[in-house]
Scaffold this motif. Structure first.
Motif, PDB file in Angstrom:
ATOM      1  N   ASP A 150       0.846  -1.215   0.000  1.00 14.71           N
ATOM      2  CA  ASP A 150       0.000   0.000   0.000  1.00 14.71           C
ATOM      3  C   ASP A 150       0.867   1.246   0.000  1.00 14.71           C
ATOM      4  O   ASP A 150       0.464   2.300  -0.476  1.00 14.71           O
ATOM      5  CB  ASP A 150      -0.885   0.095   1.264  1.00 14.71           C
ATOM      6  CG  ASP A 150      -1.432  -1.245   1.710  1.00 14.71           C
ATOM      7  OD1 ASP A 150      -1.387  -2.176   0.869  1.00 14.71           O
ATOM      8  OD2 ASP A 150      -1.871  -1.370   2.863  1.00 14.71           O
ATOM      9  N   ALA A 151       2.059   1.117   0.589  1.00 14.85           N
ATOM     10  CA  ALA A 151       2.904   2.305   0.747  1.00 14.85           C
ATOM     11  C   ALA A 151       3.715   2.587  -0.518  1.00 14.85           C
ATOM     12  O   ALA A 151       4.367   3.616  -0.624  1.00 14.85           O
ATOM     13  CB  ALA A 151       3.836   2.111   1.925  1.00 14.85           C
ATOM     14  N   GLU A 152       3.669   1.654  -1.484  1.00 14.37           N
ATOM     15  CA  GLU A 152       4.561   1.734  -2.633  1.00 14.37           C
ATOM     16  C   GLU A 152       4.496   3.083  -3.354  1.00 14.37           C
ATOM     17  O   GLU A 152       5.517   3.739  -3.555  1.00 14.37           O
ATOM     18  CB  GLU A 152       4.226   0.588  -3.604  1.00 14.37           C
ATOM     19  CG  GLU A 152       5.230   0.403  -4.709  1.00 14.37           C
ATOM     20  CD  GLU A 152       4.881  -0.800  -5.608  1.00 14.37           C
ATOM     21  OE1 GLU A 152       5.798  -1.330  -6.237  1.00 14.37           O
ATOM     22  OE2 GLU A 152       3.683  -1.182  -5.662  1.00 14.37           O
ATOM     23  N   SER A 153       3.276   3.537  -3.709  1.00 12.89           N
ATOM     24  CA  SER A 153       3.226   4.770  -4.508  1.00 12.89           C
ATOM     25  C   SER A 153       3.623   6.003  -3.686  1.00 12.89           C
ATOM     26  O   SER A 153       4.237   6.931  -4.212  1.00 12.89           O
ATOM     27  CB  SER A 153       1.859   4.953  -5.168  1.00 12.89           C
ATOM     28  OG  SER A 153       0.857   4.681  -4.234  1.00 12.89           O
ATOM     29  N   LYS A 154       3.323   5.971  -2.390  1.00 11.24           N
ATOM     30  CA  LYS A 154       3.765   7.055  -1.501  1.00 11.24           C
ATOM     31  C   LYS A 154       5.299   7.105  -1.453  1.00 11.24           C
ATOM     32  O   LYS A 154       5.903   8.180  -1.491  1.00 11.24           O
ATOM     33  CB  LYS A 154       3.261   6.808  -0.077  1.00 11.24           C
ATOM     34  CG  LYS A 154       1.874   7.358   0.211  1.00 11.24           C
ATOM     35  CD  LYS A 154       1.919   8.867   0.373  1.00 11.24           C
ATOM     36  CE  LYS A 154       0.941   9.313   1.437  1.00 11.24           C
ATOM     37  NZ  LYS A 154       0.830  10.772   1.514  1.00 11.24           N
ATOM     38  N   LYS A 188      16.358   6.622   2.065  1.00 11.08           N
ATOM     39  CA  LYS A 188      15.535   5.606   2.732  1.00 11.08           C
ATOM     40  C   LYS A 188      14.423   5.100   1.818  1.00 11.08           C
ATOM     41  O   LYS A 188      14.070   3.912   1.860  1.00 11.08           O
ATOM     42  CB  LYS A 188      14.927   6.166   4.025  1.00 11.08           C
ATOM     43  CG  LYS A 188      15.919   6.224   5.168  1.00 11.08           C
ATOM     44  CD  LYS A 188      16.307   4.824   5.584  1.00 11.08           C
ATOM     45  CE  LYS A 188      17.494   4.804   6.517  1.00 11.08           C
ATOM     46  NZ  LYS A 188      18.113   3.480   6.616  1.00 11.08           N
ATOM     47  N   ALA A 189      13.859   5.979   0.991  1.00  7.80           N
ATOM     48  CA  ALA A 189      12.773   5.562   0.087  1.00  7.80           C
ATOM     49  C   ALA A 189      13.313   4.586  -0.956  1.00  7.80           C
ATOM     50  O   ALA A 189      12.696   3.553  -1.241  1.00  7.80           O
ATOM     51  CB  ALA A 189      12.147   6.781  -0.587  1.00  7.80           C
ATOM     52  N   ALA A 190      14.492   4.899  -1.503  1.00 14.66           N
ATOM     53  CA  ALA A 190      15.098   4.002  -2.505  1.00 14.66           C
ATOM     54  C   ALA A 190      15.374   2.648  -1.867  1.00 14.66           C
ATOM     55  O   ALA A 190      15.087   1.598  -2.443  1.00 14.66           O
ATOM     56  CB  ALA A 190      16.387   4.623  -3.051  1.00 14.66           C
ATOM     57  N   GLU A 191      15.917   2.698  -0.644  1.00 10.46           N
ATOM     58  CA  GLU A 191      16.245   1.458   0.055  1.00 10.46           C
ATOM     59  C   GLU A 191      14.979   0.612   0.285  1.00 10.46           C
ATOM     60  O   GLU A 191      14.968  -0.598   0.047  1.00 10.46           O
ATOM     61  CB  GLU A 191      16.889   1.827   1.394  1.00 10.46           C
ATOM     62  CG  GLU A 191      17.703   0.730   2.011  1.00 10.46           C
ATOM     63  CD  GLU A 191      18.423   1.219   3.274  1.00 10.46           C
ATOM     64  OE1 GLU A 191      19.648   1.084   3.312  1.00 10.46           O
ATOM     65  OE2 GLU A 191      17.770   1.743   4.203  1.00 10.46           O
ATOM     66  N   LYS A 209      11.224  -4.885  -3.810  1.00 14.45           N
ATOM     67  CA  LYS A 209      11.368  -5.273  -5.219  1.00 14.45           C
ATOM     68  C   LYS A 209      10.268  -4.631  -6.058  1.00 14.45           C
ATOM     69  O   LYS A 209       9.576  -5.290  -6.832  1.00 14.45           O
ATOM     70  CB  LYS A 209      11.327  -6.800  -5.370  1.00 14.45           C
ATOM     71  CG  LYS A 209      12.445  -7.521  -4.631  1.00 14.45           C
ATOM     72  CD  LYS A 209      12.653  -8.915  -5.192  1.00 14.45           C
ATOM     73  CE  LYS A 209      13.664  -9.746  -4.415  1.00 14.45           C
ATOM     74  NZ  LYS A 209      14.947  -9.086  -4.151  1.00 14.45           N
ATOM     75  N   SER A 210      10.103  -3.321  -5.868  1.00 12.73           N
ATOM     76  CA  SER A 210       9.017  -2.591  -6.514  1.00 12.73           C
ATOM     77  C   SER A 210       9.278  -2.343  -8.000  1.00 12.73           C
ATOM     78  O   SER A 210      10.117  -1.519  -8.358  1.00 12.73           O
ATOM     79  CB  SER A 210       8.834  -1.247  -5.802  1.00 12.73           C
ATOM     80  OG  SER A 210       8.168  -0.335  -6.646  1.00 12.73           O
ATOM     81  N   ILE A 245      21.676   0.052  -5.595  1.00  8.34           N
ATOM     82  CA  ILE A 245      21.382  -1.213  -4.932  1.00  8.34           C
ATOM     83  C   ILE A 245      19.899  -1.563  -5.097  1.00  8.34           C
ATOM     84  O   ILE A 245      19.539  -2.723  -5.304  1.00  8.34           O
ATOM     85  CB  ILE A 245      21.777  -1.152  -3.431  1.00  8.34           C
ATOM     86  CG1 ILE A 245      23.308  -1.037  -3.293  1.00  8.34           C
ATOM     87  CG2 ILE A 245      21.252  -2.348  -2.660  1.00  8.34           C
ATOM     88  CD1 ILE A 245      24.099  -2.248  -3.765  1.00  8.34           C
ATOM     89  N   ALA A 246      19.026  -0.550  -5.040  1.00  9.73           N
ATOM     90  CA  ALA A 246      17.592  -0.806  -5.240  1.00  9.73           C
ATOM     91  C   ALA A 246      17.350  -1.347  -6.650  1.00  9.73           C
ATOM     92  O   ALA A 246      16.606  -2.317  -6.837  1.00  9.73           O
ATOM     93  CB  ALA A 246      16.789   0.474  -5.014  1.00  9.73           C
TER      94      ALA A 246
END
Length: 300
Positions: A37-41, A56-59, A65-66, A109-110
């Motif tokens: 649910d948090a993916e798009s945020k 932190k968002a990239a991590e 695995k978005s 890394i992401a």
């Protein structure tokens, strides 16, 4: 009574808090919980002006695995101006347990963690950019990029990394501390992960390197399949280092090809007890009936 708000929704609200520290913690926790649910945020947070939050968002998106984050992460990496600014300000915040100290590294890394080969061209281009920077400050970033390419690489990446391996000059002093500051080892590991036999002749040049790079290379060759057998046989028969000889024996038995039997049985006559021990074990691992008379002979 009232149903308690879910942790996720509390954290999602905290993403818009005016306190940057609270935002950063929320991003980090959402990453740990990995809620879709948090993916798009979280993807929106990649365009934050605060590097700690982008980091932190990239991590978090990498851990999830978005697939949706693939394009935004790639465009972040292609924005050289932004990346340069981010590298130079380096993250002056506490990163906790994270090993990657720049936003660039967390993006790279992401992309590697998401595991989509679509990221290869962007990562390769970034690799070239970092190599040409020739800056010691870019070393950790370079190593992260090499690791990410090792996770998703293909034959084209193998060619590029193998070529780069030849361009990295080894430190002048054999037992120099500088060995730690060359990207040789990460490249060897990446080539082992990709596993393409194209890398065999390039890695073959490294088996004599000191500082355990030779040993690591022998292990890497074992992951490239039967094409590596001739090089490994040569190490087993000729290397001056007993440690490298027994590593080669172990790796040959792991490849487990009928071709390795003769080399291994010859090595039962090695001068070093430690090598003979590992060779006998390697033959045991192969479990090949033909080895039995040789083993008996070696025990006489």
């Amino acid at each position: 009574g009232m149903k308690p708000a879910s942790i996720t929704s509390i954290l999602m609200n905290a993403l818009d808090d005016e306190n940057i520290e609270i935002q950063r913690r929320a991003v980090e926790l959402l990453g740990i919980l990995g809620h879709k649910d948090a993916e798009s945020k979280l993807i929106q947070k990649l365009s934050s002006s605060v590097s700690a939050i982008v980091f932190k968002a990239a991590e978090a998106l990498g851990k999830m695995k978005s697939e949706k984050a693939l394009k935004p992460l790639m465009s972040l990496l292609q924005n050289r101006e932004l990346m340069r600014q981010i590298i130079s300000e380096h993250c002056d915040f506490e990163i906790g347990a994270s090993k990657y100290s720049t936003v660039g590294a967390s993006v790279v890394i992401a992309l590697g963690s998401i595991g989509d080969k679509a990221a290869i061209p962007v990562l390769m281009e970034y690799l070239d950019y970092l190599i040409n920077l020739k800056s010691p400050n870019a070393l950790s970033l370079l190593i992260s990029t090499i690791r990410a390419l090792g996770w998703i690489g293909d034959e084209q990446v193998t060619h590029r990394l193998a070529q780069y391996l030849l361009d990295i000059s080894p430190p002048a002093e054999i037992d120099s501390y500088d060995w730690r500051f060359t990207p040789i080892r990460p490249v060897v590991r990446a080539l082992a992960n990709i596993g393409s036999p194209v890398a065999v002749p390039y890695l073959a040049k490294l088996v004599d390197y000191p500082y355990f790079i030779g040993e690591e290379t022998i292990g890497a060759l074992g992951r490239l399949g039967p094409d590596a057998i001739p090089v490994l046989k040569q190490v087993l028969a000729q290397s001056e280092s007993p440690h490298k000889r027994w590593r080669a024996a172990k790796v040959l038995s792991e490849i487990g090809h009928p071709d390795v039997l003769e080399s291994l049985t010859n090595a039962l006559k090695d001068d070093e007890p430690q090598v003979r021990y590992h060779v006998a074990r390697a033959l045991g691992e192969l479990g090949n009936q033909n080895a039995i008379p040789f083993l008996k002979g070696a025990l006489q």
